[in-house]
Enzyme design. Structure first.
Site, mmCIF file in Angstrom:
data_model
loop_
_atom_site.group_PDB
_atom_site.id
_atom_site.type_symbol
_atom_site.label_atom_id
_atom_site.label_comp_id
_atom_site.label_asym_id
_atom_site.label_seq_id
_atom_site.Cartn_x
_atom_site.Cartn_y
_atom_site.Cartn_z
ATOM 1 N N ASP A 157 1.630 4.086 0.900
ATOM 2 C CA ASP A 157 1.756 2.634 0.965
ATOM 3 C C ASP A 157 1.618 2.155 2.404
ATOM 4 O O ASP A 157 2.347 2.597 3.295
ATOM 5 C CB ASP A 157 3.120 2.204 0.423
ATOM 6 C CG ASP A 157 3.289 0.686 0.451
ATOM 7 O OD1 ASP A 157 2.859 0.032 -0.510
ATOM 8 O OD2 ASP A 157 3.835 0.169 1.455
ATOM 9 N N TYR A 212 0.610 -3.479 9.354
ATOM 10 C CA TYR A 212 1.560 -2.475 9.819
ATOM 11 C C TYR A 212 1.093 -1.870 11.139
ATOM 12 O O TYR A 212 0.000 -1.309 11.233
ATOM 13 C CB TYR A 212 1.751 -1.373 8.784
ATOM 14 C CG TYR A 212 2.508 -1.812 7.544
ATOM 15 C CD1 TYR A 212 3.195 -3.028 7.495
ATOM 16 C CD2 TYR A 212 2.549 -1.011 6.407
ATOM 17 C CE1 TYR A 212 3.891 -3.432 6.368
ATOM 18 C CE2 TYR A 212 3.244 -1.408 5.268
ATOM 19 C CZ TYR A 212 3.911 -2.612 5.247
ATOM 20 O OH TYR A 212 4.602 -3.004 4.132
ATOM 21 N N HIS A 250 0.528 -9.566 -0.425
ATOM 22 C CA HIS A 250 1.714 -9.152 0.329
ATOM 23 C C HIS A 250 2.902 -10.109 0.173
ATOM 24 O O HIS A 250 3.995 -9.701 -0.208
ATOM 25 C CB HIS A 250 1.359 -8.989 1.806
ATOM 26 C CG HIS A 250 2.296 -8.094 2.556
ATOM 27 N ND1 HIS A 250 1.929 -7.422 3.714
ATOM 28 C CD2 HIS A 250 3.584 -7.741 2.325
ATOM 29 C CE1 HIS A 250 2.954 -6.700 4.143
ATOM 30 N NE2 HIS A 250 3.965 -6.882 3.323
ATOM 31 N N LEU A 258 16.813 2.128 0.785
ATOM 32 C CA LEU A 258 18.001 2.597 1.506
ATOM 33 C C LEU A 258 18.597 1.494 2.372
ATOM 34 O O LEU A 258 19.451 1.749 3.220
ATOM 35 C CB LEU A 258 17.653 3.812 2.374
ATOM 36 C CG LEU A 258 17.204 5.063 1.612
ATOM 37 C CD1 LEU A 258 16.820 6.180 2.582
ATOM 38 C CD2 LEU A 258 18.304 5.536 0.678
ATOM 39 N N GLY A 311 18.503 1.940 6.027
ATOM 40 C CA GLY A 311 19.311 3.064 6.499
ATOM 41 C C GLY A 311 20.794 2.872 6.283
ATOM 42 O O GLY A 311 21.584 3.810 6.449
ATOM 43 N N VAL A 366 9.589 14.087 10.399
ATOM 44 C CA VAL A 366 9.380 15.014 9.289
ATOM 45 C C VAL A 366 10.696 15.334 8.598
ATOM 46 O O VAL A 366 10.770 15.406 7.369
ATOM 47 C CB VAL A 366 8.697 16.306 9.784
ATOM 48 C CG1 VAL A 366 8.655 17.353 8.670
ATOM 49 C CG2 VAL A 366 7.292 16.013 10.289
ATOM 50 N N GLN A 383 13.292 13.519 8.183
ATOM 51 C CA GLN A 383 13.693 12.420 7.294
ATOM 52 C C GLN A 383 13.027 12.564 5.939
ATOM 53 O O GLN A 383 13.674 12.457 4.893
ATOM 54 C CB GLN A 383 13.289 11.072 7.904
ATOM 55 C CG GLN A 383 14.124 10.603 9.078
ATOM 56 C CD GLN A 383 13.589 9.287 9.629
ATOM 57 O OE1 GLN A 383 12.370 9.085 9.696
ATOM 58 N NE2 GLN A 383 14.480 8.389 10.001
ATOM 59 N N GLU A 439 11.607 15.273 4.624
ATOM 60 C CA GLU A 439 12.017 16.506 3.957
ATOM 61 C C GLU A 439 13.321 16.303 3.204
ATOM 62 O O GLU A 439 13.496 16.799 2.084
ATOM 63 C CB GLU A 439 12.156 17.641 4.972
ATOM 64 C CG GLU A 439 10.823 18.141 5.519
ATOM 65 C CD GLU A 439 11.000 19.193 6.592
ATOM 66 O OE1 GLU A 439 10.073 20.011 6.773
ATOM 67 O OE2 GLU A 439 12.047 19.203 7.271
#
Length: 340
Positions: free
Chosen positions: A52, A57, A125, A212, A215, A282, A284, A286
């Site tokens: 995405d 961006y 968008h 999330l 965060g 990476v 994050q 994983e």
């Protein structure tokens, strides 16, 4: 990684979508090209195929990085989703918005940055509240007929507009939306009032952004860690902190990360949902990929739903009143099959 059908289409996409808004280091944060490549390698090696991005961006850098990566891999393996509407330059009043002229211009520029002949999924968008939805539907259908886009989707738009667009497309024989992207998480459940019921009715897959909550639902702010969320944000309010504590408690009970619980909640809500998982490291990604192996019990879902419950307002709460149920079902409410 398992695969889901996107909306009412036959397109098979992975159950977690990789968000790439952080690909690029503009604005002082994000992943450089090498790190972005490593993230995409990790995602693809886990069976992920759904990327995405958007024209804006990282000022276009996200699309450029993806384009360079995909050019050196199997293009047909990946399902590339991008968006148009937001400004990528300020040269003229039609370099932004939902209008056909901007859509065509933006898509041509995205194709160049992505180094591809076609976009798999094109999102509108953000709704501009001035362009007729029939103009949008016809223009997207034309792009699909031209082979530059495979499927149409929409993001951050009122439910009535999406419903009107899909109904009109059905009547006119145009391509319909297959996916709806909205903010949705345990800290942002207001789409349940109109948007998600509408998505269920039309068979749209919901692709939650910020699942999330920036965060907040990882529990890091409860631990005193720093992040990009401003202290005055509702994501860090006492109510939000209370919801996050329930997430953390269930995560500790299951022996998994809080992020796994928060992400899995969006995937077990009784409708087609593929959360967008962003990553600039990476590690994050994983960790978030392990979500697919987590299963929340009915009791866990109940606890999370109760902690994060919202009022539906009118007419949602009105429909749930016992007197209304009695009057509209003649006392047979509990004996009549309900539609999902």
């Amino acid at each position: 990684m398992k695969y889901k059908l996107l909306g009412r289409s036959g397109l098979k996409v992975s159950e977690l979508c990789l968000g790439t808004m952080g690909f690029g280091t503009e604005a002082g944060w994000g992943a450089d090209k090498d790190t972005s490549f490593a993230i995409m390698d990790t995602y693809a090696n886990a069976g992920g195929n759904f990327l995405d991005t958007a024209n804006v961006y990282k000022l276009g850098t996200s699309e450029k990085i993806i384009g360079e990566y995909v050019a050196n891999h199997d293009r047909d393996y990946f399902v590339l989703a991008t968006k148009y509407s937001l400004k990528d330059n300020v040269t003229n009043p039609n370099a932004s918005g939902n209008n056909r002229k901007n859509m065509m211009r933006s898509v041509e520029e995205s194709l160049k940055r992505l180094k591809t002949d076609f976009i798999d999924l094109l999102y509108l968008h953000i709704w501009d509240n001035i362009t007729p939805i029939d103009e949008v539907m016809r223009a997207m259908d034309d792009l699909i007929k031209q082979g530059k886009v495979n499927y149409a989707a929409i993001s951050d738009t009122p439910a009535w507009v999406v419903a009107k667009g899909n109904t009109m497309a059905e009547l006119m024989g145009w391509s319909q939306f297959v996916a709806l992207q909205v903010e949705y998480s345990l800290l942002a459940r207001t789409p349940e009032r109109e948007l998600i019921p509408m998505a269920k009715h039309f068979g749209l897959t919901v692709t939650p952004w910020a699942p999330l909550a920036g965060g907040a639902l990882t529990g890091k702010y409860l631990r005193g860690e720093q992040g990009r969320i401003k202290p005055e944000s509702n994501r860090l309010s006492d109510h939000s902190a209370g919801i996050t504590k329930v997430v953390v408690r269930i995560a500790e009970e299951l022996g998994v990360s809080a992020s796994h619980v928060a992400l899995k909640w969006t995937m077990q809500q009784g409708f087609s949902s593929i959360p967008i998982v962003g990553a600039t490291k990476v590690a994050q990604l994983e960790d978030n990929l392990k979500t697919v192996d987590v299963e929340l019990s009915a009791e866990h879902i109940k606890q999370l739903n109760e902690a994060s419950a919202i009022t539906l307002g009118f007419p949602g709460d009105f429909f749930n009143e016992e007197a209304v149920k009695t009057n509209t079902f003649g006392g047979f409410y509990d004996k009549v099959e309900k539609r999902n």
